[in-house]
Write a protein that holds these residues in place. Sequence first.
Motif: not given
Length: 324
Positions: A194-199, A231-232, A185-188, A237-240
């Motif tokens: 973390y988010e990519l592995v979570l997916r 903001e990070h 996700r390029e907005d992170l 939170l938005a990604a989760d």
Amino acid sequence: MTAERPTVSIVTANYNGARHLAAAVRSVLAQTLRSWELIVVDDCSTDDSLAVIEAAAGGDPRVRVIVQARNGGPAAARNRALAEARGRWIAVFDSDDLMAPERLAKLVRRGEADRADVVVDNLCVFTDGSDEPWKPFLAGRDYGQPRWISLADYIGSAKMYSSRPGLGYLKPLFFGEVMQGVRYREDLKIGEDYELVLRLLARGCRMRLEPEPLYRYRKHSGSISHRMRREHIEQMLAADAALEAEIAAHGPEVRRAQAARRKSLESAIAYDRVIERLKAKDLAGGVAASLAKPDIWPLLTMPVAARVKRLGERLKPHPTAAAA
């Protein structure tokens, strides 16, 4: 570039990393596994990063450099590298870190023997310019043997202000097939690993831990991960939230872990607002904000606790004095 498909594609994002780049590239060149390609995507650096990479690579055709047309952040740079990667496995490697010479060989061996989709190893953490001994990031019996890391394990380690080490800091080796169509996700700006592995875990991929600390994680003042802002956290939170349905489908243990992480992120935002008001000498506003979110009260003691801890360290008798 060689025609033969490499065993590992190493993807590296770089922005003004000239100070540490040569050492990073040399640690790749020193790998005992020889079938690799290193793809460095430079995110419009303004220092001499490109010259440093060229000098360190010494003409090795396995090292490839791609220059972004505009600065897009580390996730965008890694996505560019992923689009170019040809390896059977894909390793994420930061431009200010190092790898033990046997790292890639051992992780590939572990992944193929255990049929893992993702392999992570322990980190060996060191502070740039310090004489402090290097230490493993993961310690204790839970991380002394190879093990599978479940979705609940992964999320449960990702609470803010937790004493538990965050597994999202580990640098993954991905089996290439599971990365087909998967991108960061390029907005992170923080937490994109973390988010990519979570997916991937939410979609059923299996992650295996190699307990040896083969990745050398450098701590220094310029690290992005040390400069988290409100903001990070809001982005995380938005990604989760975007993955809430997928995560919830995995049962009560995973749901509890995700609820605890969400609460910790919300508390971190509330804590930041209180500190912001106190710094602005708005005592009444700071008190009111803290009363509205009582679960952050323990966080407000952290600066005091840290100072007490540092004072205690200074007051400890010097080893030579104790021996005398």
